[in-house]
Design a protein around this motif. Structure first.
Motif, short mmCIF file in Angstrom:
data_model
loop_
_atom_site.label_atom_id
_atom_site.label_comp_id
_atom_site.label_asym_id
_atom_site.label_seq_id
_atom_site.Cartn_x
_atom_site.Cartn_y
_atom_site.Cartn_z
N LEU A 480 0.84 -1.20 0.00
CA LEU A 480 0.00 0.00 0.00
C LEU A 480 0.87 1.25 0.00
O LEU A 480 2.10 1.18 0.16
CB LEU A 480 -0.92 0.01 1.22
N ARG A 481 0.24 2.39 -0.18
CA ARG A 481 0.92 3.69 -0.09
C ARG A 481 0.23 4.47 1.03
O ARG A 481 -0.98 4.70 0.97
CB ARG A 481 0.82 4.42 -1.42
N SER A 482 1.01 4.92 2.04
CA SER A 482 0.42 5.48 3.26
C SER A 482 0.72 6.96 3.44
O SER A 482 1.80 7.45 3.07
CB SER A 482 0.93 4.71 4.49
N TRP A 483 -0.25 7.67 4.09
CA TRP A 483 -0.10 9.06 4.48
C TRP A 483 -0.70 9.24 5.86
O TRP A 483 -1.76 8.66 6.17
CB TRP A 483 -0.83 10.00 3.52
N ALA A 498 -3.96 4.38 4.04
CA ALA A 498 -3.10 3.50 3.25
C ALA A 498 -3.90 3.04 2.04
O ALA A 498 -4.93 2.38 2.17
CB ALA A 498 -2.63 2.32 4.08
N LEU A 499 -3.45 3.39 0.84
CA LEU A 499 -4.22 3.21 -0.39
C LEU A 499 -3.59 2.16 -1.29
O LEU A 499 -2.36 2.11 -1.45
CB LEU A 499 -4.27 4.57 -1.12
N ARG A 500 -4.44 1.29 -1.89
CA ARG A 500 -3.98 0.39 -2.94
C ARG A 500 -4.44 0.99 -4.27
O ARG A 500 -5.64 0.94 -4.60
CB ARG A 500 -4.58 -1.01 -2.78
N SER A 506 -2.27 6.18 -11.75
CA SER A 506 -1.24 6.86 -10.97
C SER A 506 -1.72 7.07 -9.53
O SER A 506 -2.92 6.99 -9.22
CB SER A 506 -0.91 8.22 -11.60
N ILE A 507 -0.75 7.38 -8.66
CA ILE A 507 -1.09 7.69 -7.27
C ILE A 507 -2.02 8.90 -7.20
O ILE A 507 -3.01 8.92 -6.45
CB ILE A 507 0.19 7.97 -6.46
#
Length: 552
Positions: A480-483, A498-500, A506-507
């Motif tokens: 995942l990509r987290s902020w 946290a995004l998949r 794109s992000i």
């Protein structure tokens, strides 16, 4: 020349059109008195004020023949009630309060920061009003004890007469005009209480009104109770100090009341910014942000018996919602029901503490959950304390299961969103929810475009480090990509998103789509009739956070 006795009430004629009725000292007007001016045609104007050495100097009001009234402070003969304190004017302003309390709609004005305020900075003063003796609040306690004795006396006339005798003695003390009483007033003035404080302390009407509305007062360092009469509470009649416009917020307050000696107001209370914006947030760095409503805890209300509490506080304590719990947290002495050490080391020492009808589970210093109970101890499971939980209940089916076990049994790509609200005594996500097998299973169960939204404790350096570590774990082992986003109004928490991303997107595109979904869901919840006002306020306050995240 005045012909009057020392330390006595007198009527003094000042020419053909004026007379003074009130206290005199050494042939000067000195104390509480009224100056009557003959305006002709049988009409009079009247200035009732505290006098010092023959000039108005203190709290008072001028009544015109047509009924018009001007109230304020007089200083050496000059009225300054509508003159802003220049120090305050650079820091605060008054506008409609943003405080939202379930069931309470009459919050009225509030005090707001007009620039960023530093922790420890004095920003406003509570010093205007009638100055009463230190016994003003103590009398509330005595009166309540008398009432309790009457109720429990089983028709015992002895106890009833004792209460009546105490009331009669109190009335005699207020109304006595003997020299001993006047000498005591003078001794109080020598101690720095201020002339208006001494003289007004014998005004029975003000004392009775202050006891009925103690929330409009504050206690100065010398014990004087400074109380603001109703006529002074509107900015059209009094702005010389604005500290009284700060609303009560209990433990959520971002300011505190501290003793202060003001060059014009004398002994008073000052509003000082708490470190980190206080429990209620509004902090920027370690202070309070511009535009934030400033709130305090009126600690002197804590000691009042139930019968002397202001109506809004009684209603607040009756609320079966989060604000009701926090009111009991501030005003009801805690009682420990259970204390032991957990067999799970991460949970630390367990406590169950009651505050009135609420019972709260703590892991060390971290609050975990609450329940509501009847006076006989019976649990009322329908009462859900936390606003966000109560908002979710009508919309989310409940499955009772361990999170780790449940996620392992889910098929791939079946979850659009996972909400995680779990942390231990140090603010860390529980160990078994940080295990690599669980994190990987969570990533597998999450559909493309799906997300994990975690509420994490952010109040200490260790907790912030733990939140960062959990974000790295989701990135590394769940793909995942987290902020981490701050929570406006609850600055000791953070929200981890946290995004998949969807395949091939794109992000930035995935963030924009998730933003749209989140705001759409928030709008739907906001329109629901069961939406909690406090929750709605938090959602609105954080809409800009989501917007900034989506374009960041």
């Amino acid at each position: 020349m005045m012909a009057a006795s020392v330390n006595r009430r007198a009527t003094v004629h000042l020419g053909k059109r004026a007379r003074y009725e009130g206290r005199v000292h050494d042939e000067e007007r000195h104390g509480l008195g009224t100056l009557f001016i003959d305006e002709g045609d049988g009409e009079e104007s009247a200035l009732r004020v505290t006098w010092r050495h023959d000039v108005p100097h203190g709290v008072g009001s001028l009544v015109e023949p047509d009924g018009g009234r001007v109230s304020g402070h007089w200083y050496d003969g000059s009225r300054e009630a509508l003159t802003r304190d220049p120090y305050e004017a650079r820091r605060v302003c008054v506008r409609a309060s943003e405080r939202i309390l379930d069931g309470l709609t009459d919050v009225g004005d509030g005090l707001f920061a007009i620039r960023e305020l530093r922790p420890g900075e004095v920003v406003a003063f509570f010093g205007g009003g009638v100055r009463l003796g230190p016994s003003t609040l103590e009398a509330c306690q005595e009166a309540d004890e008398c009432a309790a004795e009457d109720r429990d006396a089983n028709n015992s006339t002895l106890e009833h007469e004792a209460c009546e005798e105490a009331d009669e003695c109190d009335a005699e003390d207020r109304d006595a005009n003997d020299s001993d009483g006047d000498a005591e007033c003078e001794r109080g003035a020598d101690k720095g209480c201020g002339d208006d404080a001494v003289v007004d302390s014998v005004d029975a009407a003000h004392v009775a009104a202050a006891r009925a509305e103690p929330d409009w007062g504050t206690v100065a360092a010398d014990g004087t109770f400074i109380w603001l009469p109703e006529a002074w509470r509107d900015c059209s009649s009094y702005v010389a100090s604005l500290g009284h416009k700060a609303n009560h917020a209990g433990w959520r307050a971002n300011c505190e009341l501290v003793p202060f000696e003001h060059p014009r107001l004398g002994q008073c209370s000052a509003l000082r910014v708490l470190s980190g914006g206080g429990g209620g947030g509004g902090g920027v760095g370690e202070g309070v942000a511009e535009g934030t409503e400033l709130t305090v805890c009126y600690a002197h209300l804590v000691t009042l018996p139930a019968g002397s509490r202001p109506a809004w506080l009684s209603r607040l304590l009756e609320l079966r919602a989060e604000e009701g719990y926090y009111a009991h947290l501030a005003f009801t002495p805690p009682r420990t029901l259970l204390r032991c050490r957990s067999s799970i080391a991460a949970n630390g020492r367990l406590r169950v503490v009651s505050h009135g009808p609420w019972r709260v589970l703590w892991f060390d210093g971290v609050e975990q959950g609450m329940t509501y109970h009847e006076p006989d101890g019976r649990l009322l499971p329908a009462v859900v304390g936390f606003d966000y939980q109560r908002t979710m209940v009508p919309h989310v089916p409940v499955i009772l299961s361990d999170a780790a076990s449940h996620v392992h049994g889910l098929a791939a790509g079946t979850l659009d969103c996972v909400l995680l609200d779990a942390y231990d005594a140090k603010g860390r996500v529980p160990t078994h929810l940080q295990a690599v097998p669980f994190v990987r299973a969570l990533g597998t169960a999450l559909a493309p475009g799906g997300c994990v939204i975690a509420n994490l404790w952010h109040g200490t350096a260790d907790a912030r480090a733990a939140a960062h570590g959990f974000a790295q774990l989701l990135d590394r082992d769940a793909g995942l990509r987290s902020w981490a986003l701050p929570v406006v109004g609850h600055e000791k928490n953070c929200i981890l998103i946290a995004l998949r991303p969807k395949d091939g997107r794109s992000i930035a595109t995935s963030k924009a789509e998730l933003r749209r979904r989140l705001l759409h869901a928030a709008a739907a919840y906001a329109a629901a009739p069961e939406m909690e006002p406090a929750m709605l306020k938090t959602m609105r306050a954080n809409a800009d956070t989501i917007e900034a995240w989506a374009v960041g």
